[in-house]
Design an enzyme around this catalytic site. Sequence first.
Site, PDB file in Angstrom:
ATOM      1  CB  CYS A  29      11.736  13.832 -26.126  1.00 35.14           C
ATOM      2  SG  CYS A  29      10.000  14.299 -26.061  1.00 35.14           S
ATOM      3  CB  CYS A  32      10.950  17.331 -25.792  1.00 39.32           C
ATOM      4  SG  CYS A  32      10.309  16.129 -24.615  1.00 39.32           S
TER       5      CYS A  32
END
Length: 109
Positions: A29, A32
Amino acid sequence: MIELTKDNFDAEVLNADGLIFVDFWSEKCEPCQALMPEVVALAEKNVGRAKFCKLDTAGNRRLAIGQKVLGLPTLVFYKNGEKVFTFDKDAIEEGGIAAVQSKLDELLA
């Protein structure tokens, strides 16, 4: 930050007292990964005020889904084992880490 897994999640979060912050993330991600330094700085700034944890959803998908984490990144506050507030991707993009700090301050007040 405490690394959470399915093996220690209950003990560290659901059966714990006080305010606990959990960063649900994944290596794949990109948002993230971009957010991680800010989350680490937040944890360092607030040492002793709350417990800071992170859970890699790649190896703990069932647990993440069980916590109603359906998108990443997701930041969740738990208080005395109960989920009390969730920042989803949109809320994080809108308010940034400053909004997370404000919510932490509010939950500790």
